[in-house]
Design a protein around this motif. Structure first.
Motif, PDB file in Angstrom:
ATOM      1  N   VAL A 175     -12.554  15.353  -3.322  1.00  0.00           N
ATOM      2  CA  VAL A 175     -13.935  15.374  -3.816  1.00  0.00           C
ATOM      3  C   VAL A 175     -14.795  14.602  -2.806  1.00  0.00           C
ATOM      4  O   VAL A 175     -14.430  13.515  -2.370  1.00  0.00           O
ATOM      5  CB  VAL A 175     -14.031  14.750  -5.233  1.00  0.00           C
ATOM      6  CG1 VAL A 175     -15.480  14.532  -5.639  1.00  0.00           C
ATOM      7  CG2 VAL A 175     -13.320  15.655  -6.240  1.00  0.00           C
ATOM      8  N   ARG A 200     -16.963  19.795  -1.304  1.00  0.00           N
ATOM      9  CA  ARG A 200     -16.490  19.691  -2.687  1.00  0.00           C
ATOM     10  C   ARG A 200     -17.246  18.573  -3.394  1.00  0.00           C
ATOM     11  O   ARG A 200     -17.094  17.395  -3.056  1.00  0.00           O
ATOM     12  CB  ARG A 200     -14.982  19.401  -2.715  1.00  0.00           C
ATOM     13  CG  ARG A 200     -14.425  19.415  -4.119  1.00  0.00           C
ATOM     14  CD  ARG A 200     -12.914  19.367  -4.165  1.00  0.00           C
ATOM     15  NE  ARG A 200     -12.428  20.005  -5.383  1.00  0.00           N
ATOM     16  CZ  ARG A 200     -11.180  20.355  -5.591  1.00  0.00           C
ATOM     17  NH1 ARG A 200     -10.268  20.164  -4.672  1.00  0.00           N
ATOM     18  NH2 ARG A 200     -10.829  20.923  -6.722  1.00  0.00           N
ATOM     19  N   MET A 201     -18.092  18.931  -4.373  1.00  0.00           N
ATOM     20  CA  MET A 201     -18.917  17.945  -5.076  1.00  0.00           C
ATOM     21  C   MET A 201     -18.147  17.281  -6.215  1.00  0.00           C
ATOM     22  O   MET A 201     -18.304  16.098  -6.477  1.00  0.00           O
ATOM     23  CB  MET A 201     -20.179  18.607  -5.639  1.00  0.00           C
ATOM     24  CG  MET A 201     -20.961  19.408  -4.594  1.00  0.00           C
ATOM     25  SD  MET A 201     -21.286  18.473  -3.076  1.00  0.00           S
ATOM     26  CE  MET A 201     -22.603  17.409  -3.652  1.00  0.00           C
ATOM     27  N   ASP A 202     -17.339  18.079  -6.927  1.00  0.00           N
ATOM     28  CA  ASP A 202     -16.431  17.551  -7.949  1.00  0.00           C
ATOM     29  C   ASP A 202     -15.278  18.541  -8.070  1.00  0.00           C
ATOM     30  O   ASP A 202     -15.142  19.432  -7.234  1.00  0.00           O
ATOM     31  CB  ASP A 202     -17.142  17.312  -9.295  1.00  0.00           C
ATOM     32  CG  ASP A 202     -17.814  18.573  -9.823  1.00  0.00           C
ATOM     33  OD1 ASP A 202     -17.207  19.665  -9.703  1.00  0.00           O
ATOM     34  OD2 ASP A 202     -18.941  18.478 -10.353  1.00  0.00           O
ATOM     35  N   GLU A 203     -14.451  18.397  -9.110  1.00  0.00           N
ATOM     36  CA  GLU A 203     -13.259  19.249  -9.210  1.00  0.00           C
ATOM     37  C   GLU A 203     -13.583  20.732  -9.075  1.00  0.00           C
ATOM     38  O   GLU A 203     -12.885  21.466  -8.384  1.00  0.00           O
ATOM     39  CB  GLU A 203     -12.526  18.991 -10.531  1.00  0.00           C
ATOM     40  CG  GLU A 203     -11.700  17.718 -10.548  1.00  0.00           C
ATOM     41  CD  GLU A 203     -10.671  17.634  -9.434  1.00  0.00           C
ATOM     42  OE1 GLU A 203      -9.943  18.624  -9.224  1.00  0.00           O
ATOM     43  OE2 GLU A 203     -10.602  16.587  -8.756  1.00  0.00           O
ATOM     44  N   GLU A 204     -14.677  21.169  -9.738  1.00  0.00           N
ATOM     45  CA  GLU A 204     -14.969  22.615  -9.761  1.00  0.00           C
ATOM     46  C   GLU A 204     -16.116  23.070  -8.887  1.00  0.00           C
ATOM     47  O   GLU A 204     -16.270  24.264  -8.651  1.00  0.00           O
ATOM     48  CB  GLU A 204     -15.296  23.071 -11.197  1.00  0.00           C
ATOM     49  CG  GLU A 204     -14.103  23.137 -12.125  1.00  0.00           C
ATOM     50  CD  GLU A 204     -14.078  21.941 -13.060  1.00  0.00           C
ATOM     51  OE1 GLU A 204     -15.143  21.628 -13.617  1.00  0.00           O
ATOM     52  OE2 GLU A 204     -13.023  21.318 -13.199  1.00  0.00           O
ATOM     53  N   THR A 205     -16.960  22.126  -8.450  1.00  0.00           N
ATOM     54  CA  THR A 205     -18.188  22.547  -7.755  1.00  0.00           C
ATOM     55  C   THR A 205     -18.094  22.404  -6.239  1.00  0.00           C
ATOM     56  O   THR A 205     -17.747  21.338  -5.719  1.00  0.00           O
ATOM     57  CB  THR A 205     -19.389  21.702  -8.250  1.00  0.00           C
ATOM     58  OG1 THR A 205     -19.249  21.484  -9.657  1.00  0.00           O
ATOM     59  CG2 THR A 205     -20.700  22.393  -7.952  1.00  0.00           C
TER      60      THR A 205
END
Ligand code: SAH
Length: 228
Positions: A175, A200-205
């Motif tokens: 992340v 990668r901003m967080d797990e999904e974004t």
């Protein structure tokens, strides 16, 4: 790659040519002095075939055998800069090739893992990097799969032109980390790629930015027998 002791010298002439090249890279827009300093400490001519060493400090790509090339100095500088990382960061490179980009990443103070799909290049470059004192973990394998055993990576740098973003590489990004990948782009032209930054901003974004047109040798599927 140089094979004779004479070519592994780094003369005042080489250093002078290198300084001039770095100045040119500044003028071309490379702003991160840490990247330029790392490139100043890696003699590019050591990574080239003897026949080409005289051109080592021209801003050009050159053949390194096995149908592959050592990237343009500008390309190496730009990709390294786009990683946006601090010393100590863990970086995965796809396409070890001559080992030049790998050596620049080591000189940046990164912990470097690098994958090459061509056995002949892997067998030549791995001992060369070690012998020259560049501490990197080199693997013979398929870059599409990344290196899950050592993930997550703070940065992933792909040095061959990819038809698509390999899903596995996204999953192996920490992340906040960035994937720097030249993506085939029909609008850029045949054999050309758009330099793409995926963050990668967080797990999904994941966010995406582009950084101009470049030309790379193609990222190819693994040959049978290559380890992931
Ligand atoms: N970073 C290198 C650039 C070499 S050219 C340098 O500084 O010299 C790109 C390299 O990517 C070639 O060596 C090619 O064999 C390798 N390559 C192509 N497809 C690959 C894949 N799927 N996995 C790993 N390496 C790959």
């Amino acid at each position: 790659m140089s094979t004779t002791a004479a070519n592994l010298s780094d003369t005042y002439r080489h250093k002078g040519l290198r300084r001039a090249l770095l100045q040119k890279l500044r003028e071309m827009g490379i702003a991160d002095e840490r990247v330029l300093d790392a490139m100043d400490r890696v003699p590019r001519h050591h990574f080239m075939d003897d026949a080409f060493v005289h051109f080592a400090y021209d801003n050009k790509a050159f053949r390194i055998g096995a149908g592959q090339t050592i990237s343009h100095p500008y390309t190496v500088a730009r990709q390294t800069e786009l990683l946006g990382l601090e010393p100590g960061a863990k970086v995965l490179e796809i396409g070890t090739g001559s080992g030049y980009q790998c050596a620049v990443l080591v000189a940046m103070g990164f912990k470097v893992h690098s994958i090459e799909r061509q056995k002949a290049l892997f067998d030549r470059t791995t001992p060369f990097l070690k012998q020259q004192g560049y501490r990197a973990h080199c693997y013979y394998g398929d870059g599409y799969k990344g290196k899950p055993a050592f993930a997550p990576f703070d940065g992933i740098l792909v040095t061959c032109g990819a038809p698509r973003i390999p899903e596995a590489l996204l999953g192996q990004l920490a992340v906040g980390g960035r994937l720097i990948i030249p993506l085939d782009d029909p609008e850029a032209g045949e054999g050309k790629q758009t330099m793409t930054e995926v963050r990668r901003m967080d797990e999904e974004t994941f966010t995406r930015r582009t950084h101009g047109t470049f030309a790379f040798v193609p990222m190819l599927a693994a040959r049978s027998g290559a380890q992931g």
